[in-house]
Write a protein that holds these residues in place. Sequence first.
Motif, PDB file in Angstrom:
ATOM      1  N   MET A   1       0.767  -1.008  -0.173  1.00 23.05           N
ATOM      2  CA  MET A   1       0.118   0.208  -0.100  1.00 23.05           C
ATOM      3  C   MET A   1       0.842   1.245  -0.096  1.00 23.05           C
ATOM      4  O   MET A   1       2.045   1.840   0.484  1.00 23.05           O
ATOM      5  CB  MET A   1      -0.268   0.089   1.120  1.00 23.05           C
TER       6      MET A   1
ATOM      7  N   LYS B   1       0.650   5.473   0.190  1.00 27.68           N
ATOM      8  CA  LYS B   1       0.373   6.897   0.500  1.00 27.68           C
ATOM      9  C   LYS B   1       0.653   8.113  -0.410  1.00 27.68           C
ATOM     10  O   LYS B   1       2.286   7.543  -0.181  1.00 27.68           O
ATOM     11  CB  LYS B   1      -0.049   6.586   1.804  1.00 27.68           C
TER      12      LYS B   1
ATOM     13  N   GLU C   1      -4.964   8.684   1.026  1.00 29.00           N
ATOM     14  CA  GLU C   1      -4.419   7.867   1.610  1.00 29.00           C
ATOM     15  C   GLU C   1      -4.281   6.422   0.701  1.00 29.00           C
ATOM     16  O   GLU C   1      -5.319   6.721  -0.411  1.00 29.00           O
ATOM     17  CB  GLU C   1      -5.046   7.462   2.967  1.00 29.00           C
ATOM     18  N   ASP C   2      -4.489   5.547   1.206  1.00 25.74           N
ATOM     19  CA  ASP C   2      -4.414   3.807   0.339  1.00 25.74           C
ATOM     20  C   ASP C   2      -6.147   4.003  -0.242  1.00 25.74           C
ATOM     21  O   ASP C   2      -5.959   3.068  -1.644  1.00 25.74           O
ATOM     22  CB  ASP C   2      -4.075   3.094   1.397  1.00 25.74           C
ATOM     23  N   ASP C   3      -6.881   4.184   0.119  1.00 21.42           N
ATOM     24  CA  ASP C   3      -8.380   4.130  -0.397  1.00 21.42           C
ATOM     25  C   ASP C   3      -9.485   5.245  -0.524  1.00 21.42           C
ATOM     26  O   ASP C   3     -10.087   5.292  -1.111  1.00 21.42           O
ATOM     27  CB  ASP C   3      -8.966   3.143   0.624  1.00 21.42           C
ATOM     28  N   GLU C   4      -8.522   6.380  -1.047  1.00 18.41           N
ATOM     29  CA  GLU C   4      -9.340   7.710  -0.869  1.00 18.41           C
ATOM     30  C   GLU C   4      -8.976   7.501  -2.806  1.00 18.41           C
ATOM     31  O   GLU C   4      -8.040   7.886  -3.146  1.00 18.41           O
ATOM     32  CB  GLU C   4      -8.583   8.462  -0.657  1.00 18.41           C
TER      33      GLU C   4
ATOM     34  N   GLU D   1     -12.622  -1.163  -5.573  1.00 13.44           N
ATOM     35  CA  GLU D   1     -11.675  -2.269  -4.689  1.00 13.44           C
ATOM     36  C   GLU D   1     -10.488  -2.124  -4.925  1.00 13.44           C
ATOM     37  O   GLU D   1     -10.110  -2.664  -5.151  1.00 13.44           O
ATOM     38  CB  GLU D   1     -12.847  -3.426  -6.631  1.00 13.44           C
ATOM     39  N   GLN D   2     -10.363  -0.946  -5.902  1.00 17.12           N
ATOM     40  CA  GLN D   2      -7.967  -1.492  -5.842  1.00 17.12           C
ATOM     41  C   GLN D   2      -7.251  -0.139  -4.586  1.00 17.12           C
ATOM     42  O   GLN D   2      -6.299  -1.200  -4.506  1.00 17.12           O
ATOM     43  CB  GLN D   2      -7.771   0.325  -7.018  1.00 17.12           C
ATOM     44  N   ARG D   3      -8.065  -0.213  -3.818  1.00 20.63           N
ATOM     45  CA  ARG D   3      -7.602   0.182  -2.449  1.00 20.63           C
ATOM     46  C   ARG D   3      -5.704   0.767  -2.933  1.00 20.63           C
ATOM     47  O   ARG D   3      -4.971   0.775  -1.672  1.00 20.63           O
ATOM     48  CB  ARG D   3      -7.417  -1.174  -1.398  1.00 20.63           C
ATOM     49  N   VAL D   4      -5.663   2.161  -3.777  1.00 14.16           N
ATOM     50  CA  VAL D   4      -4.514   2.209  -3.887  1.00 14.16           C
ATOM     51  C   VAL D   4      -5.651   4.438  -3.702  1.00 14.16           C
ATOM     52  O   VAL D   4      -6.439   4.303  -4.302  1.00 14.16           O
ATOM     53  CB  VAL D   4      -4.259   1.937  -5.348  1.00 14.16           C
TER      54      VAL D   4
ATOM     55  N   THR E   1     -13.855  10.256  -2.417  1.00 17.48           N
ATOM     56  CA  THR E   1     -14.415  10.143  -1.370  1.00 17.48           C
ATOM     57  C   THR E   1     -13.519  12.051  -0.335  1.00 17.48           C
ATOM     58  O   THR E   1     -13.966  12.527   0.532  1.00 17.48           O
ATOM     59  CB  THR E   1     -13.734   9.636  -0.028  1.00 17.48           C
TER      60      THR E   1
END
Length: 366
Positions: free
Chosen positions: A1, A3, A28-31, A183-186, A203
């Motif tokens: 992951m 940032k 961040e990773d999931d933003e 779904e990518q989480r990056v 987000t």
Amino acid sequence: MAKLEIRNLNKTYTPKVIPVKDVSLTVEDDEFLTLLGPSGCGKSTILRLIAGLEAPTRGRITIGNRDVTNLPPGDRNIAMVFQSYALYPHMTVYDNIASGLKLKKTPTEEIKGRVAEAARSLGLEELMNRKPGQMSGGQRQRVALARALVRNPDVFLLDEPLSNLDALLREKVRAEIKQLFAEQRVPVVYVTHDQTEAMTLSTKVAVLNKGLVQQLDAPSRIYNNPANLFVAGFVGSPQMNLLTLNCQGRYAMLGDFRVHLPDIPTSPSQIVFGIRPENVRVAAAEYPHTIKGRVILTENLGMNYLISVRVRGSQADSIILRALLPTDQSWNEEEITLALPPQFIHWFDVQTGDDIVSRQKLAVGG
């Protein structure tokens, strides 16, 4: 992951041409961060600086705590989707998607697996042998997205990828992008001037103007709690009513009507009053805050009427208030009484443009 962080980023071409003045952002990773603003605000330049396509004049860019400020694009492990798709016209869909992996000398079997997975997620299985010239704009955009996905990058960068699509196709691909990147989480950085894209995909949204971040916040707060006049006027369609009013004591004078000012230390001589057209109501008995005026224009927007009302007591054309009303709403064509719910009213400083209520809360530590 990984940032993504950019600190005090500046890009100066000449003393008078500074598209990015001092920008600091963290993704961040999931933003999913959208850079939103008008043409020339610096959003695409920021994206190019993150990608390494241009070098910053000052500032620092890190991806996963690795300083990439001076690294070439190929060493940053980013994937970028361009407005123009940037597909190789002589290659098939398969070869376009696989091109980046082949340059990295990825094993053939791994390439096949990654391409098949990306094609399946974007509905491209039946198009793998076609060339870009044989496909629609929406299909080409999906190929460009697939080419980015297969690289498994640390950061995704998207530069107005939907701007070349018609309205219906844009809506469809926008929904696909939202599902895809959830779904990518990056970290994802998306550039657009289209506020609908920014509000639906993100987000977080960074609203930019003249090379500076005007507000960085969740989409709902950007819309409901604009930090200043620029954000209030830029975000929202129809645009927020923004009226410069004279003040008398603890009231702002809206034509013949008095609107109670917020609880602030001093009473200004003038203030900017703001309310979104959809928050203006046809007055009912229970509304204490009302104004009267004459309807001078009615626009049928399909689901709603947008009416323009000249407020009673104002000089001709000086105070016009717009209201967004449902099509089943009726009113007197000559004169209308409108309610202004206090919870939807915004107040801005005439000199600085800042939201007065939010500034006051910050001043007292609220």
